[in-house]
Design an enzyme around this catalytic site. Structure first.
Site, mmCIF file in Angstrom:
data_model
loop_
_atom_site.group_PDB
_atom_site.id
_atom_site.type_symbol
_atom_site.label_atom_id
_atom_site.label_comp_id
_atom_site.label_asym_id
_atom_site.label_seq_id
_atom_site.Cartn_x
_atom_site.Cartn_y
_atom_site.Cartn_z
ATOM 1 C CE LYS A 173 18.056 0.348 15.978
ATOM 2 N NZ LYS A 173 19.079 0.735 16.409
ATOM 3 C CD GLU A 205 23.045 -6.229 0.959
ATOM 4 O OE1 GLU A 205 24.667 -6.843 1.044
ATOM 5 O OE2 GLU A 205 22.177 -6.241 0.380
ATOM 6 C CB CYS A 245 29.965 -5.718 5.190
ATOM 7 S SG CYS A 245 30.270 -4.396 4.551
ATOM 8 C CD GLU A 295 32.322 -9.249 9.916
ATOM 9 O OE1 GLU A 295 30.989 -9.947 10.660
ATOM 10 O OE2 GLU A 295 32.087 -8.899 8.614
HETATM 11 P P1 NAD Z 1 24.242 -5.255 14.660
HETATM 12 O O1 NAD Z 1 23.972 -6.214 14.613
HETATM 13 O O2 NAD Z 1 25.075 -5.307 15.832
HETATM 14 O O3 NAD Z 1 23.023 -4.419 14.364
HETATM 15 C C1 NAD Z 1 22.969 -3.446 13.570
HETATM 16 C C2 NAD Z 1 21.941 -2.982 13.356
HETATM 17 O O4 NAD Z 1 20.429 -3.934 14.117
HETATM 18 C C3 NAD Z 1 21.522 -1.910 14.786
HETATM 19 O O5 NAD Z 1 21.012 -0.281 14.386
HETATM 20 C C4 NAD Z 1 20.969 -2.414 16.446
HETATM 21 O O6 NAD Z 1 20.716 -0.997 16.917
HETATM 22 C C5 NAD Z 1 19.914 -3.979 15.757
HETATM 23 N N1 NAD Z 1 19.527 -4.746 16.199
HETATM 24 C C6 NAD Z 1 19.964 -5.034 17.193
HETATM 25 N N2 NAD Z 1 19.519 -6.460 18.170
HETATM 26 C C7 NAD Z 1 17.875 -6.720 16.846
HETATM 27 C C8 NAD Z 1 17.475 -7.314 17.143
HETATM 28 N N3 NAD Z 1 16.925 -8.354 18.242
HETATM 29 N N4 NAD Z 1 16.242 -6.994 16.057
HETATM 30 C C9 NAD Z 1 16.250 -5.680 15.675
HETATM 31 N N5 NAD Z 1 17.164 -5.094 15.052
HETATM 32 C C10 NAD Z 1 18.480 -5.319 15.759
HETATM 33 O O7 NAD Z 1 26.070 -5.196 13.778
HETATM 34 P P2 NAD Z 1 26.648 -3.964 14.209
HETATM 35 O O8 NAD Z 1 27.082 -4.397 15.189
HETATM 36 O O9 NAD Z 1 25.718 -2.267 13.710
HETATM 37 O O10 NAD Z 1 27.337 -3.977 12.874
HETATM 38 C C11 NAD Z 1 28.473 -4.693 12.703
HETATM 39 C C12 NAD Z 1 28.233 -5.842 11.716
HETATM 40 O O11 NAD Z 1 27.360 -5.510 10.280
HETATM 41 C C13 NAD Z 1 29.275 -6.348 11.152
HETATM 42 O O12 NAD Z 1 28.950 -7.872 11.023
HETATM 43 C C14 NAD Z 1 29.523 -6.270 9.328
HETATM 44 O O13 NAD Z 1 30.109 -7.681 8.816
HETATM 45 C C15 NAD Z 1 27.530 -6.628 8.757
HETATM 46 N N6 NAD Z 1 27.751 -5.088 7.710
HETATM 47 C C16 NAD Z 1 27.389 -5.961 6.308
HETATM 48 C C17 NAD Z 1 27.448 -4.935 5.854
HETATM 49 C C18 NAD Z 1 26.744 -5.893 4.337
HETATM 50 O O14 NAD Z 1 26.276 -4.480 3.366
HETATM 51 N N7 NAD Z 1 26.813 -7.205 4.131
HETATM 52 C C19 NAD Z 1 27.394 -3.786 5.911
HETATM 53 C C20 NAD Z 1 28.231 -2.756 6.676
HETATM 54 C C21 NAD Z 1 28.097 -3.945 7.723
#
Ligand code: NAD
Length: 506
Positions: free
Chosen positions: A189, A264, A298, A398
């Site tokens: 997804k 991650e 990230c 962040e």
């Molecule tokens: P997010 O957590 O809002 O969403 C990530 C994914 O999770 C999306 O596909 C979203 O639809 C899904 N999601 C949302 N609620 C959910 C639930 N309850 N159950 C399952 N899935 C759910 O994150 P974002 O805003 O898309 O991305 C930004 C974040 O990602 C930042 O905090 C960033 O640091 C982190 N990030 C981490 C890494 C790493 O490798 N450590 C890499 C890139 C981004």
């Protein structure tokens, strides 16, 4: 007047909206409902995607389970699996431009960075292909004359892959080829903000010959798609990249079936600048580290910890470089800082900066939304804040935008204490010409990755991941591959000397 280098709107033909469909058991499925993604920079509709519900998510998980049990992929030889992954890598390279354009229009990131992300991902697929052929357990020939022990590596089973919007194609490629190399079947997804490049990946996988049902894609939102993918009893593992808050929800949802969870998550990554550092290189790397992917990364080096003797000079260097960074239209190949993913997120970045200034931080550059001529106002200026104290929200949380926070230190112990004074532990960096200083920092920093005299270099061979609330488990490299493998011990009697447990009379 900030004297930023601004790239106003270029004259490019935008593609027609991409129609995203679910991929289930090798077939493309329309949605009863759809959702649109509007470009953060251009304000036009970039994609119209099928909107997944519980029923379609169930179907996708069912298809992955059936394919896994059938063994058409999970019991295929490593050589054959590797051939599909290598073909996919070639197809990715042949399709960089198409994928990159949609990636930029959906996310707002500069097109040059999208091209780099998509083209670079091919190497992850090639590396994973090499692992498909070299996965192995071990054997124990020292257990006694009649015994032989073998430790087998099996694919873990059905894997849910949930990805964020900031590097949709790259992060998918940090997970999917490794899960496939291990013999797993998957349900993917992508983020609702950037669904298209994942659908395009699905197209390439079918073209490369991946059997039906091995990779299924469901488009839609965290609820109900992501949450069902995290809790479903037929899923053996969830691998998630995204925010720490959602990572915690996924862990809770997965606990009902005790499935494996790899996370991650976020970071608040420091770079320590020592007085003996090559300050030109350090200033350039800090500028890159904070503005790459519009700071929505990230691994963003969103805080620097500079020795107080050089802090003023160093900040002046970074401010001067920041003014030269090309800011504006993400479709311009020269642009280095593009648009912010949503208007809400832009407002959130601004709120962090305003609160820091109210708390006494000094604005050295930027600090506000900046509309770009010919485009909208979903842009945030490259921003630098000095005079920040470690307890301010901007130093701890962040921000996920093009905002640099400057802290200072006097001793290396103090710099390391500041580095570790965080609930996150994704990455950290040190700049010094003294190898002993770099090594001491590397050994004491609480982070999954430490960079010494560089920033954000990564290789498919090296594991990536975080400690503390930046995540659990590792991605890429052999360690990342092993996450998708289950360990099974096989104990064999190979002789006839077994002493009976039950003594027979007469
Ligand atoms: P997010 O957590 O809002 O969403 C990530 C994914 O999770 C999306 O596909 C979203 O639809 C899904 N999601 C949302 N609620 C959910 C639930 N309850 N159950 C399952 N899935 C759910 O994150 P974002 O805003 O898309 O991305 C930004 C974040 O990602 C930042 O905090 C960033 O640091 C982190 N990030 C981490 C890494 C790493 O490798 N450590 C890499 C890139 C981004």
């Amino acid at each position: 007047m900030n004297d930023l280098t601004i790239n106003t709107a270029t004259d490019v033909d935008l593609p027609a909206p991409f129609a995203g469909r679910h991929l289930i058991d090798g077939k493309w499925i329309e949605g009863a409902e759809t959702f649109e993604r509007v470009s953060p920079s251009h304000g036009t509709v970039v994609s119209i995607s099928a909107k997944g519900d519980e029923a379609v998510t169930e179907q996708a998980i069912g298809a992955a389970r059936t394919a896994f049990a059938a063994g058409t992929w999970s019991r295929m030889s490593g050589k054959e699996r590797a051939a599909v992954l290598l073909k996919t890598a070639d197809l990715i390279e042949a399709n960089v431009e198409r994928i990159a354009v949609f990636e930029t229009l959906e996310s707002g990131k500069p097109i040059a960075q999208s091209r780099g992300e998509v083209g670079g991902a091919a190497d992850l697929w090639r590396y994973a292909a090499s692992l498909a052929r070299t996965a192995h357990g071990d054997s124990h020939n020292t257990l006694g004359e009649d015994m032989l022990g073998v430790v087998l590596k099996d694919p873990i089973g059905v894997v849910s892959i949930i990805t964020p919007w900031n590097f949709p194609f790259w992060i998918l490629s940090q997970k999917l080829p490794f899960a496939l190399a291990a013999g797993c079947t998957v349900v993917v997804k992508p983020s609702e903000m950037t669904p298209s490049s994942t659908v395009m990946m699905g197209e390439l996988l079918l073209e490369a010959g991946l059997p039906a049902g091995v990779c299924n894609i469901v488009l839609g939102y965290g609820h109900p798609v992501g949450s069902l993918m995290s809790s479903h009893k037929e899923v053996d593992m969830v691998t998630f990249t995204g925010s720490t808050a959602v990572g915690k929800l996924i862990t809770q949802a997965a606990s009902g079936t005790l499935k494996k969870v790899a996370l991650e998550l976020g970071g608040k990554n420091p770079q320590v600048i020592c007085p003996d550092a090559d300050l030109d290189s350090a200033a350039d790397a800090v500028t890159f580290g904070v503005y790459f992917n519009v700071g929505q990364c990230c691994n963003s080096s969103s805080r620097i910890i500079v020795h107080e003797d050089i802090a003023e000079d160093f900040v002046a260097r970074v401010v001067a470089l920041s003014r030269k960074v090309r800011f504006g239209d993400p479709m311009d190949p020269e642009t280095q800082v593009g648009a912010i993913v949503t208007a809400d997120h832009n407002a959130k970045i601004d709120a962090y900066v305003r609160a820091a200034v109210e708390d006494g931080a000094r604005l050295e550059l930027g600090g506000g939304v900046l509309p770009v001529d010919g485009l909208g106002d979903q842009f945030y200026q490259p921003t630098i804040l000095s005079g920040v104290s470690p307890d301010m929200a901007i130093a701890r949380e962040e921000v996920f935008g093009p905002v640099l926070t400057v802290l200072t230190y006097r001793t290396l112990d103090e710099a390391i204490a500041l580095t570790n004074d965080s609930s996150y532990g994704l990455s950290a960096g040190i700049w010094s010409e003294n190898i002993h200083t770099c090594l001491e920092f590397a050994r004491r920093a609480e982070a999954g990755t430490v960079w010494s005299n560089t920033w954000m270099d990564g290789y498919p061979e090296l594991a990536f991941g975080g400690v503390k609330q930046s995540g659990q488990g590792r991605e890429i490299g052999r360690y990342g591959f092993e996450e998708f493998l289950e360990v099974k011990s096989l104990v064999m009697r190979v002789g006839r000397s077994r002493t009976p447990w039950v003594q027979q009379e007469g």
